[in-house]
Every structure is written in C-alpha cells, then in structure tokens.
Design a protein around this motif. Structure first.
Motif, PDB file in Angstrom:
ATOM      1  N   THR A   1       0.848  -1.187   0.000  1.00 55.29           N
ATOM      2  CA  THR A   1       0.000   0.000   0.000  1.00 55.29           C
ATOM      3  C   THR A   1       0.883   1.236   0.000  1.00 55.29           C
ATOM      4  O   THR A   1       2.025   1.197   0.459  1.00 55.29           O
ATOM      5  N   VAL A   2       0.352   2.303  -0.533  1.00 55.09           N
ATOM      6  CA  VAL A   2       1.007   3.604  -0.499  1.00 55.09           C
ATOM      7  C   VAL A   2      -0.051   4.646  -0.182  1.00 55.09           C
ATOM      8  O   VAL A   2      -1.240   4.418  -0.391  1.00 55.09           O
ATOM      9  N   SER A   3       0.404   5.779   0.305  1.00 56.60           N
ATOM     10  CA  SER A   3      -0.562   6.820   0.671  1.00 56.60           C
ATOM     11  C   SER A   3      -0.225   8.154   0.018  1.00 56.60           C
ATOM     12  O   SER A   3      -0.386   9.198   0.627  1.00 56.60           O
ATOM     13  N   PHE A   4       0.222   8.119  -1.214  1.00 60.63           N
ATOM     14  CA  PHE A   4       0.466   9.362  -1.941  1.00 60.63           C
ATOM     15  C   PHE A   4      -0.869  10.028  -2.233  1.00 60.63           C
ATOM     16  O   PHE A   4      -1.858   9.360  -2.538  1.00 60.63           O
ATOM     17  N   THR A   5      -0.893  11.326  -2.183  1.00 62.31           N
ATOM     18  CA  THR A   5      -2.152  12.037  -2.396  1.00 62.31           C
ATOM     19  C   THR A   5      -2.654  11.948  -3.832  1.00 62.31           C
ATOM     20  O   THR A   5      -3.836  12.177  -4.085  1.00 62.31           O
ATOM     21  N   ASP A   6      -1.773  11.608  -4.757  1.00 62.74           N
ATOM     22  CA  ASP A   6      -2.174  11.543  -6.164  1.00 62.74           C
ATOM     23  C   ASP A   6      -2.168  10.112  -6.729  1.00 62.74           C
ATOM     24  O   ASP A   6      -2.173   9.921  -7.944  1.00 62.74           O
ATOM     25  N   VAL A   7      -2.169   9.127  -5.853  1.00 62.71           N
ATOM     26  CA  VAL A   7      -2.238   7.718  -6.265  1.00 62.71           C
ATOM     27  C   VAL A   7      -3.378   7.074  -5.494  1.00 62.71           C
ATOM     28  O   VAL A   7      -3.307   6.933  -4.273  1.00 62.71           O
ATOM     29  N   LYS A   8      -4.412   6.702  -6.233  1.00 58.41           N
ATOM     30  CA  LYS A   8      -5.597   6.091  -5.613  1.00 58.41           C
ATOM     31  C   LYS A   8      -5.619   4.593  -5.891  1.00 58.41           C
ATOM     32  O   LYS A   8      -5.098   4.134  -6.900  1.00 58.41           O
ATOM     33  N   GLU A   9      -6.233   3.844  -5.015  1.00 61.76           N
ATOM     34  CA  GLU A   9      -6.304   2.378  -5.173  1.00 61.76           C
ATOM     35  C   GLU A   9      -6.962   1.958  -6.477  1.00 61.76           C
ATOM     36  O   GLU A   9      -6.711   0.866  -6.963  1.00 61.76           O
ATOM     37  N   THR A  10      -7.762   2.818  -7.051  1.00 63.91           N
ATOM     38  CA  THR A  10      -8.451   2.489  -8.300  1.00 63.91           C
ATOM     39  C   THR A  10      -7.622   2.799  -9.548  1.00 63.91           C
ATOM     40  O   THR A  10      -8.025   2.450 -10.647  1.00 63.91           O
ATOM     41  N   ASP A  11      -6.479   3.445  -9.386  1.00 60.26           N
ATOM     42  CA  ASP A  11      -5.616   3.770 -10.524  1.00 60.26           C
ATOM     43  C   ASP A  11      -4.951   2.512 -11.070  1.00 60.26           C
ATOM     44  O   ASP A  11      -4.558   1.630 -10.296  1.00 60.26           O
TER      45      ASP A  11
ATOM     46  N   GLU B   1       8.582  15.042  -1.386  1.00 62.78           N
ATOM     47  CA  GLU B   1       8.410  15.537  -0.014  1.00 62.78           C
ATOM     48  C   GLU B   1       7.010  16.062   0.259  1.00 62.78           C
ATOM     49  O   GLU B   1       6.571  16.083   1.408  1.00 62.78           O
ATOM     50  N   ASP B   2       6.301  16.470  -0.786  1.00 64.49           N
ATOM     51  CA  ASP B   2       4.954  17.012  -0.591  1.00 64.49           C
ATOM     52  C   ASP B   2       3.886  15.922  -0.500  1.00 64.49           C
ATOM     53  O   ASP B   2       2.695  16.204  -0.480  1.00 64.49           O
ATOM     54  N   GLY B   3       4.303  14.658  -0.460  1.00 67.77           N
ATOM     55  CA  GLY B   3       3.355  13.551  -0.319  1.00 67.77           C
ATOM     56  C   GLY B   3       2.777  13.050  -1.630  1.00 67.77           C
ATOM     57  O   GLY B   3       1.839  12.257  -1.626  1.00 67.77           O
ATOM     58  N   THR B   4       3.333  13.490  -2.746  1.00 69.24           N
ATOM     59  CA  THR B   4       2.850  13.040  -4.051  1.00 69.24           C
ATOM     60  C   THR B   4       3.841  12.056  -4.676  1.00 69.24           C
ATOM     61  O   THR B   4       4.991  11.957  -4.251  1.00 69.24           O
ATOM     62  N   PHE B   5       3.363  11.378  -5.701  1.00 70.63           N
ATOM     63  CA  PHE B   5       4.226  10.498  -6.500  1.00 70.63           C
ATOM     64  C   PHE B   5       4.405  11.060  -7.904  1.00 70.63           C
ATOM     65  O   PHE B   5       5.393  10.781  -8.564  1.00 70.63           O
ATOM     66  N   LYS B   6       3.470  11.841  -8.370  1.00 73.04           N
ATOM     67  CA  LYS B   6       3.451  12.420  -9.716  1.00 73.04           C
ATOM     68  C   LYS B   6       3.529  11.323 -10.778  1.00 73.04           C
ATOM     69  O   LYS B   6       4.431  11.303 -11.606  1.00 73.04           O
ATOM     70  N   PRO B   7       2.552  10.413 -10.776  1.00 72.52           N
ATOM     71  CA  PRO B   7       2.582   9.268 -11.681  1.00 72.52           C
ATOM     72  C   PRO B   7       2.537   9.623 -13.160  1.00 72.52           C
ATOM     73  O   PRO B   7       3.103   8.901 -13.983  1.00 72.52           O
ATOM     74  N   SER B   8       1.922  10.737 -13.513  1.00 68.61           N
ATOM     75  CA  SER B   8       1.804  11.122 -14.924  1.00 68.61           C
ATOM     76  C   SER B   8       2.957  11.989 -15.400  1.00 68.61           C
ATOM     77  O   SER B   8       3.079  12.247 -16.600  1.00 68.61           O
ATOM     78  N   ALA B   9       3.806  12.421 -14.472  1.00 65.72           N
ATOM     79  CA  ALA B   9       4.943  13.262 -14.861  1.00 65.72           C
ATOM     80  C   ALA B   9       5.957  12.438 -15.645  1.00 65.72           C
ATOM     81  O   ALA B   9       6.171  11.257 -15.364  1.00 65.72           O
ATOM     82  N   THR B  10       6.583  13.076 -16.611  1.00 67.24           N
ATOM     83  CA  THR B  10       7.645  12.418 -17.367  1.00 67.24           C
ATOM     84  C   THR B  10       8.797  12.125 -16.419  1.00 67.24           C
ATOM     85  O   THR B  10       9.223  13.000 -15.672  1.00 67.24           O
ATOM     86  N   ILE B  11       9.275  10.893 -16.445  1.00 63.04           N
ATOM     87  CA  ILE B  11      10.394  10.545 -15.577  1.00 63.04           C
ATOM     88  C   ILE B  11      11.671  11.179 -16.120  1.00 63.04           C
ATOM     89  O   ILE B  11      11.906  11.176 -17.329  1.00 63.04           O
ATOM     90  N   SER B  12      12.457  11.753 -15.233  1.00 63.33           N
ATOM     91  CA  SER B  12      13.718  12.356 -15.671  1.00 63.33           C
ATOM     92  C   SER B  12      14.799  11.281 -15.729  1.00 63.33           C
ATOM     93  O   SER B  12      14.666  10.209 -15.139  1.00 63.33           O
TER      94      SER B  12
END
Length: 159
Positions: free
Chosen positions: A86-96, A115-126
């Motif tokens: 499980t993860v608790s990122f604010t931008d990653v939901k169990e339904t994703d 650090e802001d609690g996000t994962f940014k799943p749609s961001a382009t990976i650097s």
C-alpha cells in the motif's frame, strides 16, 4: 435430414468465421503504430517477454515520453517484482491502473515519492530519477565521480 442440417450448420459457421476474419482488424503482434518505428524490434522483443505492453486502444505511442507510473511498471516487470503493498500518496488512488505497480516499487525500496506527499505518476520521468531507481534496484553504491562524465546538471540527490 439430420445429416443435411449438420452440413448446413458447419457451412454457416465456416462462412461466418471467414467473414469475421476477413473484416476484423488484425495485428500480427502488439501495437499498431510501431511497424515502421526505429525501435520496433526492441519493442516487439520486450513485449513478447512481458516487460512492456501498449495502450488499450492498440497503440504503443513509441515517441511519447515515459511517465513515472509507466517506468515503475516496466521496472517491476524486469525485476519480476509483483509484491503487493500500500502507499498513501495524495495523487495515487487504489483504483488507478498503476497503484499496485507504485506500491510494489516503493515497498521494494527502489522508488520514492516527493516531499509534498505526491508520486506524480503522470509526470515524465527524468533521466536522474530513472538512474536512481535503477541504481537502488541493483543495490549500487553512490559514486559522485560517476556523474562527472555528463554535461547536464545532475541534482544533488541523484549524484
């Protein structure tokens, strides 16, 4: 009479199957937009090994950037990391679609969020993020001298 009915049924089924095959869109293997792409051979090879797959619409979009969610999915496939978590990122939901991939990557210890609690799943990976994830997954030691050969600015956390 029964023999003729069976024959007619077989003929009807054969004709229906032939019609379906004649008019159905057919893809030899994989995505429909990679045939003339320079990376077609690699894409086909990786797809056949289960490392990658295209989009639900039958495309692969080989010239698109890779998102963080897509990258951890590929990493998990390469590492055969199918651990649940499980993860608790604010931008990653169990339904994703990527939830379990992100959870497996984070729980395996090779990936983190921000650090802001996000994962940014749609961001382009650097390149730096990808390199750190690969290094973490391989258990490599940090070596600042290794960053000297690159002309771009590398973030301190990635050196």
């Amino acid at each position: 009479m029964r023999k003729n009915a069976k024959k007619a049924t077989k003929r009807t089924c054969s004709m229906a199957l032939a019609a379906v095959l004649a008019f159905a869109p057919v893809t030899v293997f994989g995505a429909t937009d990679t045939a003339n792409h320079w990376a077609n051979a690699v894409i086909s090879d990786w797809e056949s090994k289960g490392l990658i797959k295209g989009y639900e619409d039958g495309t692969f979009k080989p010239d698109n950037s890779v998102s963080r969610a897509e990258f951890v999915t590929m990493m998990n496939n390469v590492l055969k990391n199918d651990a649940e978590g499980t993860v608790s990122f604010t931008d990653v939901k169990e339904t994703d679609w990527f939830y379990q991939a992100v959870a497996a990557a984070v729980n395996a210890g090779y990936c983190n969020g921000y650090e802001d609690g996000t994962f940014k799943p749609s961001a382009t990976i650097s390149r730096a993020e990808a390199a750190v994830m690969v290094a973490n997954a391989m258990g490599l030691e940090q070596d600042a001298a290794g960053a000297e050969g690159f002309s771009d600015e590398i973030p301190v956390w990635a050196v």
